[in-house]
Write a protein that holds these residues in place. Structure first.
Motif, PDB file in Angstrom:
ATOM      1  N   GLY A 188      -6.285  15.947   3.014  1.00 46.04           N
ATOM      2  CA  GLY A 188      -7.002  16.365   1.785  1.00 46.04           C
ATOM      3  C   GLY A 188      -6.578  15.317   0.542  1.00 46.04           C
ATOM      4  N   PHE A 189      -6.868  14.087   1.121  1.00 47.14           N
ATOM      5  CA  PHE A 189      -6.631  12.937   0.129  1.00 47.14           C
ATOM      6  C   PHE A 189      -8.018  12.051   0.266  1.00 47.14           C
ATOM      7  CE2 PHE A 189      -5.645  10.715   3.847  1.00 47.14           C
ATOM      8  CZ  PHE A 189      -4.698  11.249   4.699  1.00 47.14           C
ATOM      9  N   ASP A 190      -8.093  11.218  -0.787  1.00 52.36           N
ATOM     10  CA  ASP A 190      -9.183  10.458  -1.070  1.00 52.36           C
ATOM     11  C   ASP A 190      -9.020   8.962  -0.642  1.00 52.36           C
ATOM     12  OD1 ASP A 190     -11.466   9.204  -1.988  1.00 52.36           O
ATOM     13  OD2 ASP A 190     -11.128   9.821  -4.247  1.00 52.36           O
ATOM     14  N   LEU A 191      -9.410   8.400   0.144  1.00 56.17           N
ATOM     15  CA  LEU A 191      -9.087   7.162   0.639  1.00 56.17           C
ATOM     16  C   LEU A 191      -9.700   5.948  -0.402  1.00 56.17           C
ATOM     17  CD1 LEU A 191      -9.086   7.218   4.521  1.00 56.17           C
ATOM     18  CD2 LEU A 191      -7.208   6.859   3.086  1.00 56.17           C
ATOM     19  N   ASP A 192     -10.461   6.757  -1.315  1.00 57.29           N
ATOM     20  CA  ASP A 192     -10.957   5.416  -2.441  1.00 57.29           C
ATOM     21  C   ASP A 192     -10.020   5.241  -3.490  1.00 57.29           C
ATOM     22  OD1 ASP A 192     -13.527   5.310  -1.026  1.00 57.29           O
ATOM     23  OD2 ASP A 192     -14.301   7.085  -2.088  1.00 57.29           O
ATOM     24  N   ASP A 193      -8.943   5.950  -3.312  1.00 58.60           N
ATOM     25  CA  ASP A 193      -7.855   6.000  -4.358  1.00 58.60           C
ATOM     26  C   ASP A 193      -7.024   4.655  -3.937  1.00 58.60           C
ATOM     27  OD1 ASP A 193      -5.524   5.779  -5.975  1.00 58.60           O
ATOM     28  OD2 ASP A 193      -5.267   8.068  -5.759  1.00 58.60           O
ATOM     29  N   PRO A 194      -6.735   3.820  -4.602  1.00 62.62           N
ATOM     30  CA  PRO A 194      -6.288   2.225  -4.179  1.00 62.62           C
ATOM     31  C   PRO A 194      -4.607   2.743  -4.159  1.00 62.62           C
ATOM     32  CG  PRO A 194      -7.067   2.139  -6.471  1.00 62.62           C
ATOM     33  CD  PRO A 194      -7.835   3.080  -5.872  1.00 62.62           C
ATOM     34  N   LEU A 195      -4.207   3.365  -4.822  1.00 63.65           N
ATOM     35  CA  LEU A 195      -2.674   3.774  -5.084  1.00 63.65           C
ATOM     36  C   LEU A 195      -2.227   4.420  -3.822  1.00 63.65           C
ATOM     37  CD1 LEU A 195      -1.939   4.680  -8.995  1.00 63.65           C
ATOM     38  CD2 LEU A 195      -1.446   2.506  -7.749  1.00 63.65           C
ATOM     39  N   LEU A 196      -3.240   5.509  -3.418  1.00 67.32           N
ATOM     40  CA  LEU A 196      -2.909   6.247  -2.150  1.00 67.32           C
ATOM     41  C   LEU A 196      -2.877   5.420  -1.065  1.00 67.32           C
ATOM     42  CD1 LEU A 196      -4.264   9.883  -1.117  1.00 67.32           C
ATOM     43  CD2 LEU A 196      -4.751   7.785   0.208  1.00 67.32           C
ATOM     44  N   ARG A 197      -3.860   4.533  -1.030  1.00 63.52           N
ATOM     45  CA  ARG A 197      -3.934   3.408   0.135  1.00 63.52           C
ATOM     46  C   ARG A 197      -2.629   2.570   0.129  1.00 63.52           C
ATOM     47  NH1 ARG A 197      -9.216   2.434  -1.807  1.00 63.52           N
ATOM     48  NH2 ARG A 197      -8.705   0.288  -2.366  1.00 63.52           N
ATOM     49  N   LEU A 198      -2.242   2.192  -0.803  1.00 65.37           N
ATOM     50  CA  LEU A 198      -1.035   1.310  -0.977  1.00 65.37           C
ATOM     51  C   LEU A 198      -0.012   2.038  -0.355  1.00 65.37           C
ATOM     52  CD1 LEU A 198       0.668  -0.959  -1.988  1.00 65.37           C
ATOM     53  CD2 LEU A 198       0.758  -0.123  -4.007  1.00 65.37           C
ATOM     54  N   PHE A 199       0.264   3.252  -0.841  1.00 67.28           N
ATOM     55  CA  PHE A 199       1.423   4.126  -0.460  1.00 67.28           C
ATOM     56  C   PHE A 199       1.589   4.749   0.845  1.00 67.28           C
ATOM     57  CE2 PHE A 199       4.417   7.840  -0.030  1.00 67.28           C
ATOM     58  CZ  PHE A 199       5.423   7.332  -0.578  1.00 67.28           C
ATOM     59  N   ALA A 200       0.119   5.194   1.398  1.00 66.96           N
ATOM     60  CA  ALA A 200      -0.050   5.279   2.589  1.00 66.96           C
ATOM     61  C   ALA A 200       0.265   4.241   3.662  1.00 66.96           C
ATOM     62  CB  ALA A 200      -1.519   5.757   3.022  1.00 66.96           C
ATOM     63  N   GLN A 201      -0.088   3.149   3.375  1.00 65.84           N
ATOM     64  CA  GLN A 201       0.383   1.984   4.101  1.00 65.84           C
ATOM     65  C   GLN A 201       1.831   1.771   4.202  1.00 65.84           C
ATOM     66  OE1 GLN A 201      -1.859  -1.407   2.924  1.00 65.84           O
ATOM     67  NE2 GLN A 201      -2.010  -2.614   4.676  1.00 65.84           N
ATOM     68  N   LEU A 202       2.473   1.895   3.273  1.00 69.01           N
ATOM     69  CA  LEU A 202       4.195   1.983   3.429  1.00 69.01           C
ATOM     70  C   LEU A 202       4.539   2.952   4.293  1.00 69.01           C
ATOM     71  CD1 LEU A 202       5.296   0.923  -0.491  1.00 69.01           C
ATOM     72  CD2 LEU A 202       5.489  -0.394   1.916  1.00 69.01           C
ATOM     73  N   GLN A 203       4.374   4.280   3.653  1.00 71.48           N
ATOM     74  CA  GLN A 203       4.932   5.380   4.413  1.00 71.48           C
ATOM     75  C   GLN A 203       4.481   5.391   6.072  1.00 71.48           C
ATOM     76  OE1 GLN A 203       4.979   9.003   2.364  1.00 71.48           O
ATOM     77  NE2 GLN A 203       4.894  10.446   4.472  1.00 71.48           N
ATOM     78  N   LEU A 204       3.093   5.088   6.273  1.00 70.20           N
ATOM     79  CA  LEU A 204       2.859   5.282   7.850  1.00 70.20           C
ATOM     80  C   LEU A 204       3.619   4.010   8.676  1.00 70.20           C
ATOM     81  CD1 LEU A 204      -1.066   5.781   7.421  1.00 70.20           C
ATOM     82  CD2 LEU A 204       0.569   7.361   7.992  1.00 70.20           C
TER      83      LEU A 204
END
Length: 513
Positions: A494-510
């Motif tokens: 349920g997240f929006d991959l167009d959100d740059p902050l989400l992409r940044l944090f997801a790249q770290l956590q993953l």
């Protein structure tokens, strides 16, 4: 050899002293195994290994060994039962705890080898002999490509390397007789070889003399200050000696000198403990510099090494391999800087290099050590070079940087040698991930809930900035498969991959998974 010397030679990975009512200075004459089904046959001076009984079950065997005059009794346990410690104290015998994972046959072979080597050299009157000179001789042989013997000032053989290569008559007679034959020694004296070896740090070359049965040799004197202690000889075999043989021999002479001097003060491995106490914060850097004769106001650096590819080796085998690596590092470090210190700590080997000149070639030296470990010993070693600090007082800054780099290398770097400049981004991301791993409350639960396949696919997609074809190729899947997985991950989370902050944090956590 005293019990203390045997314990030093075996090292902490194997045994720990639990009781020593009469100290550790009694001589060990033999190593014997005692089984519950055996009729005790223990003699004065024996080191007894109690096999097949632990805890209270070992009590009768401990008492029987003590009654037979044993110097020490070794039992398997992390911490022997108090009744065993009390029994050993009452009987006047030392009690040793053997780590549960250590194999008895391995410990017996090591202990017997140490005691036998000491007895052989004592029989020859060589008081300078120390615990693992044979292991050091083997290390020197690997670095030089020749057959090695270590002798005292009377030309008595203290230790020698195992050799499958052809040996000449001089080496054969020296080893068999525990001393060089007088006619050969006379020729060497006439050629001035011994005078040059006593004079100082010079690698002496002795040409081949087929008519005398002598192959080409290198030799170097071993000294404590200006006092000669002996010499190291390297005989060339069928293959030429290595290119770095002379430099390795110079470093080996300095390490050998420490071995021979430490025999006179066997309670501690003095220089190694000096560095260990500095790394643990128990010794001030200025005091350490004074004790090793280093200039505290000159630059210094720390290099840290770790043995890789030994994950499936049992603990004792791993420790033996790490000891080989530490010996090799000591030889190279001593060849580069007389005041160098090497010590093992927390599964790593640290080398302190004081008195550094401007633009010291630390990377080249470290690469040489790593290459030698692989080429001569078959060991995979990674090394991190800490920054060069202006004075010895700041070496912990260099040590900290070296540790940070090695941590990053262990996670995801194939390089054998690196500095912070080489891996800065990996170090910083790695330390950020460590903080993230230690604080679960700041993780995104939507990412945590993804199954491994979707998480791996999403990370590849983000790493390639949304380039589906490149990411799919790295995952060895069809681009459409990757598109589906990325869409599915976004839907489930349920997240929006167009959100740059989400992409940044997801790249770290993953990257934690």
């Amino acid at each position: 050899m005293s019990l203390r010397q045997v314990l030093i030679a075996l090292g902490d990975p194997f045994v720990e002293v639990q009781a020593a009512p009469h100290g550790l200075e009694a001589d060990v004459l033999d190593v014997v195994i005692l089984d519950p089904d055996d009729v005790p046959d223990v003699r004065p001076g024996d080191l007894v290994l109690v096999v097949g009984a632990r805890g209270r079950a070992a009590l009768p065997l401990v008492k029987a060994a003590a009654a037979g005059g044993a110097v020490a009794v070794a039992v398997k346990a992390d911490a022997p039962a108090p009744v065993l410690r009390q029994a050993a104290a009452d009987a006047g015998v030392a009690l040793l705890a053997v780590r549960p994972e250590v194999r008895w046959e391995h410990l017996e072979a090591l202990a017997r080898g140490v005691v036998t080597n000491a007895r052989l050299t004592a029989d020859a009157g060589a008081a300078e002999a120390v615990g693992d000179l044979f292991g050091l001789a083997q290390t020197i042989a690997a670095l030089t490509g020749g057959s090695v013997s270590i002798e005292d000032t009377a030309s008595r053989v203290l230790a020698y390397s195992r050799s499958s290569d052809e040996v000449d008559e001089l080496r054969r007679l020296s080893i068999l007789g525990r001393q060089g034959p007088e006619p050969y020694l006379k020729m060497l004296r006439e050629w001035g070889v011994y005078r040059r070896l006593r004079a100082g740090e010079e690698v002496v070359r002795i040409d081949e003399h087929p008519e005398l049965g002598i192959r080409r040799r290198l030799a170097v004197g071993v000294h404590a200050g200006t006092r000669p202690l002996g010499a190291i000889w390297v005989q060339e075999g069928a293959a030429p000696l290595t290119e770095q043989a002379e430099r390795a021999l110079l470093g080996a002479a300095r390490v050998t000198a420490l071995h021979l001097v430490q025999q006179r003060e066997p309670a501690v491995a003095f220089r190694e403990n000096l560095l260990a106490s500095l790394l643990d914060g128990r010794t001030e850097a200025g005091s350490l510099a004074e004790q090793i004769g280093a200039d505290p106001d000159r630059p210094a650096a720390v290099v840290v090494f770790a043995l890789r590819g030994q994950e499936h080796a049992d603990r004792t085998e791993h420790e033996l391999r790490r000891a080989e690596m530490t010996g090799l590092i000591s030889v190279h470090a001593a060849a580069y800087r007389r005041t160098a210190l090497v010590s093992q700590r927390s599964g790593r080997t640290y080398a302190l290099l004081p008195d550094l000149p401007p633009k010291a070639p630390l990377l080249a030296l470290t690469r040489e050590i790593v290459a030698a470990a692989r080429g001569h010993m078959g060991l995979r070693v990674q090394a991190a070079v800490g920054c060069t600090v202006p004075t010895v007082d700041e070496v912990m800054v260099s040590r900290g940087e070296a540790d940070r780099v090695l941590d990053a290398m262990a996670r995801d770097l194939d390089a054998d040698v690196a500095t912070l400049a080489d891996v800065r981004s990996r170090v910083l991301v790695g330390e950020t991930l460590a903080l993230l791993a230690g604080h679960p409350r700041i993780r995104d639960p939507r990412l945590t809930a993804l199954d491994p396949e979707l998480a791996r696919s999403l990370l590849a997609y983000l790493d390639e900035f949304g380039d589906v074809r490149t990411a799919a190729a790295k995952l060895h899947v069809h681009p459409n498969t990757l598109r589906y997985r990325v869409r599915r991950a976004a839907e489930l989370g349920g997240f929006d991959l167009d959100d740059p902050l989400l992409r940044l944090f997801a790249q770290l956590q993953l990257r934690l998974s």
